[in-house]
Design a protein around this motif. Structure first.
Motif, PDB file in Angstrom:
ATOM      1  N   LEU A   1      -0.900   3.046   8.081  1.00  0.00           N
ATOM      2  CA  LEU A   1      -0.453   2.454   6.824  1.00  0.00           C
ATOM      3  C   LEU A   1       0.757   1.574   7.099  1.00  0.00           C
ATOM      4  O   LEU A   1       1.653   1.951   7.871  1.00  0.00           O
ATOM      5  CB  LEU A   1      -0.089   3.537   5.813  1.00  0.00           C
ATOM      6  CG  LEU A   1       0.526   3.036   4.487  1.00  0.00           C
ATOM      7  CD1 LEU A   1      -0.012   3.832   3.309  1.00  0.00           C
ATOM      8  CD2 LEU A   1       2.064   3.126   4.512  1.00  0.00           C
TER       9      LEU A   1
ATOM     10  N   THR B   1     -11.276   3.348   0.588  1.00  0.00           N
ATOM     11  CA  THR B   1     -11.012   4.070   1.834  1.00  0.00           C
ATOM     12  C   THR B   1      -9.957   3.324   2.637  1.00  0.00           C
ATOM     13  O   THR B   1      -8.869   3.827   2.882  1.00  0.00           O
ATOM     14  CB  THR B   1     -12.291   4.232   2.668  1.00  0.00           C
ATOM     15  OG1 THR B   1     -13.280   4.916   1.907  1.00  0.00           O
ATOM     16  CG2 THR B   1     -12.010   5.034   3.946  1.00  0.00           C
ATOM     17  N   ASP B   2     -10.287   2.122   3.061  1.00  0.00           N
ATOM     18  CA  ASP B   2      -9.368   1.248   3.775  1.00  0.00           C
ATOM     19  C   ASP B   2      -9.245  -0.066   3.021  1.00  0.00           C
ATOM     20  O   ASP B   2     -10.160  -0.466   2.292  1.00  0.00           O
ATOM     21  CB  ASP B   2      -9.868   0.952   5.190  1.00  0.00           C
ATOM     22  CG  ASP B   2      -9.884   2.174   6.080  1.00  0.00           C
ATOM     23  OD1 ASP B   2      -9.030   3.056   5.891  1.00  0.00           O
ATOM     24  OD2 ASP B   2     -10.765   2.251   6.969  1.00  0.00           O
TER      25      ASP B   2
ATOM     26  N   GLU C   1      -1.076  -1.521   3.065  1.00  0.00           N
ATOM     27  CA  GLU C   1      -2.191  -1.923   3.924  1.00  0.00           C
ATOM     28  C   GLU C   1      -2.653  -0.678   4.669  1.00  0.00           C
ATOM     29  O   GLU C   1      -1.897  -0.109   5.461  1.00  0.00           O
ATOM     30  CB  GLU C   1      -1.747  -3.012   4.891  1.00  0.00           C
ATOM     31  CG  GLU C   1      -1.249  -4.268   4.177  1.00  0.00           C
ATOM     32  CD  GLU C   1      -0.700  -5.314   5.121  1.00  0.00           C
ATOM     33  OE1 GLU C   1      -0.649  -5.051   6.350  1.00  0.00           O
ATOM     34  OE2 GLU C   1      -0.307  -6.406   4.640  1.00  0.00           O
ATOM     35  N   VAL C   2      -3.892  -0.254   4.415  1.00  0.00           N
ATOM     36  CA  VAL C   2      -4.412   1.006   4.942  1.00  0.00           C
ATOM     37  C   VAL C   2      -5.597   0.716   5.852  1.00  0.00           C
ATOM     38  O   VAL C   2      -6.541   0.022   5.448  1.00  0.00           O
ATOM     39  CB  VAL C   2      -4.858   1.937   3.795  1.00  0.00           C
ATOM     40  CG1 VAL C   2      -5.418   3.245   4.347  1.00  0.00           C
ATOM     41  CG2 VAL C   2      -3.694   2.217   2.843  1.00  0.00           C
ATOM     42  N   GLN C   3      -5.544   1.234   7.072  1.00  0.00           N
ATOM     43  CA  GLN C   3      -6.648   1.077   8.011  1.00  0.00           C
ATOM     44  C   GLN C   3      -6.715   2.306   8.896  1.00  0.00           C
ATOM     45  O   GLN C   3      -5.837   2.526   9.741  1.00  0.00           O
ATOM     46  CB  GLN C   3      -6.465  -0.172   8.877  1.00  0.00           C
ATOM     47  CG  GLN C   3      -7.616  -0.435   9.843  1.00  0.00           C
ATOM     48  CD  GLN C   3      -8.932  -0.700   9.125  1.00  0.00           C
ATOM     49  OE1 GLN C   3      -8.998  -1.528   8.221  1.00  0.00           O
ATOM     50  NE2 GLN C   3      -9.977   0.008   9.525  1.00  0.00           N
ATOM     51  N   GLY C   4      -7.745   3.126   8.691  1.00  0.00           N
ATOM     52  CA  GLY C   4      -7.884   4.346   9.477  1.00  0.00           C
ATOM     53  C   GLY C   4      -6.693   5.265   9.261  1.00  0.00           C
ATOM     54  O   GLY C   4      -6.358   5.617   8.130  1.00  0.00           O
ATOM     55  N   THR C   5      -6.040   5.652  10.359  1.00  0.00           N
ATOM     56  CA  THR C   5      -4.886   6.541  10.267  1.00  0.00           C
ATOM     57  C   THR C   5      -3.583   5.790   9.998  1.00  0.00           C
ATOM     58  O   THR C   5      -2.527   6.415   9.892  1.00  0.00           O
ATOM     59  CB  THR C   5      -4.716   7.341  11.570  1.00  0.00           C
ATOM     60  OG1 THR C   5      -4.507   6.429  12.659  1.00  0.00           O
ATOM     61  CG2 THR C   5      -5.942   8.189  11.855  1.00  0.00           C
TER      62      THR C   5
ATOM     63  N   ALA D   1      -6.983  10.264   6.272  1.00  0.00           N
ATOM     64  CA  ALA D   1      -7.574   9.029   6.779  1.00  0.00           C
ATOM     65  C   ALA D   1      -9.095   9.101   6.720  1.00  0.00           C
ATOM     66  O   ALA D   1      -9.705  10.128   7.045  1.00  0.00           O
ATOM     67  CB  ALA D   1      -7.124   8.800   8.215  1.00  0.00           C
TER      68      ALA D   1
ATOM     69  N   HIS E   1      -6.655   7.788  -1.460  1.00  0.00           N
ATOM     70  CA  HIS E   1      -7.361   8.907  -0.833  1.00  0.00           C
ATOM     71  C   HIS E   1      -7.252  10.153  -1.704  1.00  0.00           C
ATOM     72  O   HIS E   1      -7.080  11.274  -1.204  1.00  0.00           O
ATOM     73  CB  HIS E   1      -6.813   9.186   0.570  1.00  0.00           C
ATOM     74  CG  HIS E   1      -7.057   8.080   1.555  1.00  0.00           C
ATOM     75  ND1 HIS E   1      -6.368   7.977   2.746  1.00  0.00           N
ATOM     76  CD2 HIS E   1      -7.903   7.025   1.528  1.00  0.00           C
ATOM     77  CE1 HIS E   1      -6.786   6.917   3.418  1.00  0.00           C
ATOM     78  NE2 HIS E   1      -7.725   6.307   2.694  1.00  0.00           N
TER      79      HIS E   1
END
Length: 240
Positions: A196, A89-90, A190-194, A214, A118
């Motif tokens: 990138l 996910t993140d 690097e992915v965190q919530g909405t 997200a 995703h």
């Protein structure tokens, strides 16, 4: 049926998908593979290769998919990837990536290779950051001015491809990068919530603040595009 069970079932029943084996990848935590081992494939063929001094996994479109993209009956930026991690996910996804042209595509194909995440359980939705290797600033001769600022791209399938974002938000979802066809480069997402953040060889080159899917929990894939052969090695996935 769980998401990954559905993914595995789909890989067996789709004519364009081939299951190539299984690996056990811990989540959360680091999952690493010098040569990525596909869990399933969709619209691509894969093979182990030695390329530019490194053992790697090679990907390209199936013949049917490539033909469909040439005659415009198939969508570019479609779900053409090899699944290599089942639960994300993140976190952080990174790999060494290279590309070359196959000669099977259109004259303006650019050496597309990247990372998808995703991914939906039916394979029909995904977010992807890919490199256009022939548009990179390190090519000799350099690309045309109209292409030099379009070396890295964010897309969300099925309805947010480069043409849509380029028309509505020029320069926001694609940027220039110090890359070239026929060379290895390290792509880190690097992915965190909405949000990138994309880095190439340690340099930030693209940020996105409105990821389309997200918070979705799903697989990670290695992506390849039209007329291109992608090479992938030293894969790392850190699921937060």
């Amino acid at each position: 049926m769980s998401q990954f069970s559905a993914l595995g079932r789909r890989s067996l029943i789709r004519g364009s998908a081939t299951a190539l084996g299984t690996v056990v990848l811990p989540a959360p935590g680091w999952a690493e593979a010098a040569v990525p081992q596909p869990l399933a494939t969709n619209l691509v063929t894969t093979s182990p290769r030695r390329w530019n001094g490194r053992d790697c996994l090679s990907l390209e479109l199936t013949d049917d998919e490539q033909a469909g993209r040439l005659d415009k009956t198939r969508s570019g930026n479609g779900p053409s990837f090899a699944i290599v991690h089942r639960d994300f996910t993140d976190g952080i996804i990174e790999a060494a990536i290279g590309a070359e042209l196959t000669g099977k595509g259109a004259p303006d194909d650019r050496g597309f290779a990247g990372l998808s995440f995703h991914i939906g359980p039916d394979f029909e939705t995904h977010e992807t950051v890919y490199l256009r290797m022939t548009n990179g600033r390190l090519n000799v001769p350099p690309p045309l001015p109209s292409r030099i600022d379009r070396a890295i791209q964010y897309v969300a399938h099925p309805d947010f491809h480069f043409d849509v974002s380029r028309d509505a938000f020029p320069g926001r979802y694609e940027k220039g990068a110090d890359i070239a066809i026929g060379r290895w480069h390290r792509l880190r997402l690097e992915v965190q919530g909405t949000h990138l953040r994309a880095l190439v060889d340690g340099v930030e080159v693209l940020t996105v603040d409105d990821l389309h899917y997200a918070g979705r929990r799903g697989p990670v894939g290695l992506f390849v595009g039209d007329g291109s052969r992608g090479f992938f090695t030293d894969l790392s996935v850190l699921a937060a």
